[in-house]
Design an enzyme around this catalytic site. Structure first.
Site, PDB file in Angstrom:
ATOM      1  CB  CYS A  78     -65.714-114.257 -74.403  1.00 50.44           C
ATOM      2  SG  CYS A  78     -67.500-114.509 -74.285  1.00 50.44           S
ATOM      3  CG  HIS A 166     -64.809-115.170 -69.592  1.00 52.40           C
ATOM      4  ND1 HIS A 166     -64.421-113.896 -69.936  1.00 52.40           N
ATOM      5  CD2 HIS A 166     -66.031-115.367 -70.151  1.00 52.40           C
ATOM      6  CE1 HIS A 166     -65.373-113.324 -70.655  1.00 52.40           C
ATOM      7  NE2 HIS A 166     -66.365-114.202 -70.803  1.00 52.40           N
ATOM      8  CD  GLU A 168     -61.310-113.547 -68.124  1.00 55.27           C
ATOM      9  OE1 GLU A 168     -62.276-112.882 -68.541  1.00 55.27           O
ATOM     10  OE2 GLU A 168     -60.757-114.434 -68.806  1.00 55.27           O
ATOM     11  CB  SER A 220     -56.948 -92.128 -45.999  1.00 57.93           C
ATOM     12  OG  SER A 220     -56.375 -93.312 -46.547  1.00 57.93           O
ATOM     13  N   GLY A 222     -55.265 -95.680 -44.931  1.00 58.47           N
ATOM     14  CA  GLY A 222     -55.465 -96.837 -45.788  1.00 58.47           C
ATOM     15  C   GLY A 222     -54.176 -97.279 -46.454  1.00 58.47           C
ATOM     16  CB  VAL A 223     -53.241-100.535 -48.003  1.00 56.02           C
ATOM     17  CG1 VAL A 223     -54.304-100.697 -49.074  1.00 56.02           C
ATOM     18  CG2 VAL A 223     -51.944-101.196 -48.445  1.00 56.02           C
ATOM     19  CG  ASP A 224     -54.993 -97.876 -52.232  1.00 54.10           C
ATOM     20  OD1 ASP A 224     -54.415 -98.982 -52.232  1.00 54.10           O
ATOM     21  OD2 ASP A 224     -56.173 -97.738 -52.582  1.00 54.10           O
ATOM     22  CB  SER A 226     -50.008 -96.301 -45.939  1.00 58.66           C
ATOM     23  OG  SER A 226     -51.059 -95.851 -45.109  1.00 58.66           O
TER      24      SER A 226
END
Length: 508
Positions: A78, A166, A168, A220, A222-224, A226
């Protein structure tokens, strides 16, 4: 490690380009156009992103393309294609109308390396207000749509490719194949960047970096955080000390459930009940920013108190992921504040700890893939994102323990029902919001005047944009009845059908 360099001119889709390249098991990095790193032999190709700017505007982003063109495989997307045309003898003009949305290729040069295997009439996604009217010198046309003659072009005798659509975006039906043709076929990347290879190399790097040092980390649930904790644990074992704080704003029974999950993973975790401390800090606050700041400040104080009870800790572990890093060094600096967020590496100076962020080069979906390769339980990997301030920003207005209890019960019914009906994994994020509104109702023969709750569920790829989830009416009706019948203090349930943008996922 082989790498694709993505040069960001400010497009909303730049991170999506990177995610698509990563899906091909090829490593890539995004760098703003004004902070391009030195080219190394590891960089096998370069992608120029789109931009909200026009190449014809004074002061629009630009780079010295002669440093790249003809020296490395180059793909202009683009704005990147238009910049290439403008700089090398072509012409770019304003389109008669903004070309936005789906289009179909009406001609394709199937012999061109970028379009190998791409069928005629393939759907692509356009998003531009300018168009290339005359091809640059040494370029030949490779694809057109009905309204855009010069939809794609290639420079002869070099690996330089330009497209005005685009690839993507998922609406470009064969976009992933085009990117694969460029990244694998043209650049020659070997697709060895897998979750397993990431774990192996990251654990080795962590062992070398940390040695026998101690690391403290706030979890927390959460996945991150962990996955980050598991990687550090895999490298240094018992020298990782984890702290899980109950701020009184977690989901129902979450403190106990998450602690049990962590202990089952072999992590050294200390649970801290700090509910009263957070409620005191939040007393009387109604402004969303004030609440976020109070929660953040109190968490740091609690975490610091606990960390100081440990001796010889030198590092702080964090679950920072790649979008956090990118946004902190974006094309025009950090984004306008929509809401307070954690700072990248955001430590108060007095803690004097070095930061270790094992996930800082991964997107959220990559984090989940790494978690699976580490055999993390699915209920942790597939857990919906949950805001750092927790229910504190899902209770509009002031926060009291009584309001938290009401919302926890409502939220539990909603989330449990999504799981029971097999809907949970098709949703990006879901939760309930307690509104500062009372409404008239009737229960039995009595008139009631009680609280209204809103249910929110969205579908998304990365949380940057989101659509409201079209949950079945029967399901919503059943959940509403359960909430009103079982949660004292609620007599009305509404469903949020706003998408992001213009709304945000959370209400505060």
């Amino acid at each position: 490690m082989q790498e694709i360099l993505i040069i960001d001119f400010g497009s909303q889709y730049t991170q999506l380009i990177a995610r698509r390249v990563r899906e091909l098991n090829v490593y890539c990095e995004i760098h703003p156009f004004n902070k391009i790193p030195a080219l190394t032999e590891n960089i096998k190709g370069v992608i120029l992103s789109g931009s909200p700017s026009s190449v014809m505007e004074e002061g629009s982003p630009t780079i010295n393309l002669s440093l790249l063109k003809g020296k490395l495989p180059l793909l202009g997307v683009c704005f990147g294609a238009q910049l290439m045309a403008k700089e090398f003898g072509g012409s770019v003009e304003k389109s008669d109308s903004r070309e936005y949305g789906r289009a179909r290729l009406v001609s394709v040069d199937s012999n061109d390396k970028l379009f190998l295997g791409i069928p005629a009439h393939s759907q692509v996604w356009m998003s531009h207000g300018d168009t290339v009217m005359r091809l640059p010198e040494g370029a030949r046309l490779t694809a057109s749509t009905e309204s855009v003659t010069n939809a794609a072009f290639t420079f002869d005798d070099e690996e330089t490719y330009c497209i005005q659509f685009h690839p993507e975006v998922t609406h470009s039906e064969d976009g992933k194949r085009m990117l694969e043709n460029f990244v694998v076929g043209i650049c020659g990347c070997d697709q060895s960047y897998t979750p397993e290879s990431f774990v192996e190399s990251t654990v080795a790097e962590l062992k070398e970096m940390l040695g026998q040092d101690k690391v403290v980390m706030g979890l927390s649930g959460g996945v991150d955080s962990s996955v980050a904790a598991l990687l550090i644990h895999k490298a240094i074992g018992a020298n990782l000390y984890c702290i899980f704080v109950d701020n009184g704003l977690l989901r129902k029974n979450e403190f106990t459930q998450v602690l049990d999950s962590y202990k089952g993973l072999g992590l050294n975790v200390k649970g801290v009940d700090a509910k009263a401390r957070f409620y005191t800090a939040l007393e009387g606050l109604t402004d969303p920013e004030d609440k976020r700041k109070a929660i953040g400040k109190t968490f740091i104080e609690v975490f610091d108190d606990e960390a100081h009870q440990l001796e010889g800790v030198k590092w702080l572990g964090q679950g920072t992921i790649y979008p956090d890093i990118i946004e902190s060094v974006s094309v025009k600096g950090p984004s306008v504040t929509i809401k307070s967020h954690h700072n990248v590496g955001g430590l108060p100076d007095y803690m004097k700890l070095k930061v270790v962020e094992p996930l800082k080069l991964l997107f959220k979906d990559g984090v989940r893939q790494v978690g699976r390769s580490l055999n993390m339980p699915d209920h942790l990997i597939s857990r919906h994102p949950f805001p750092g301030p927790g229910l504190g920003i899902r209770i509009l207005g002031d926060i009291t323990p009584e309001k938290v209890a009401i919302l926890q019960n409502v939220d539990a019914i909603f989330i449990d029902s999504l799981r029971e009906k097999g809907l949970y994994n098709s949703i990006w994020q879901a939760g309930a919001i307690l509104l500062p509104v009372q409404s008239v109702g009737v229960m039995g023969d009595e008139r009631t005047y009680e609280n209204v709750v809103a249910l929110r569920a969205v579908t998304s790829v990365d949380g940057m944009t989101a659509d409201w989830a079209h949950l079945p009416y029967d399901f919503l009706g059943e959940v509403s009845n359960q909430i009103i019948n079982k949660v004292r203090g609620v007599n009305r349930v509404v469903y949020d059908i706003s998408s992001k943008p213009p709304a945000t996922i959370e209400w505060e």
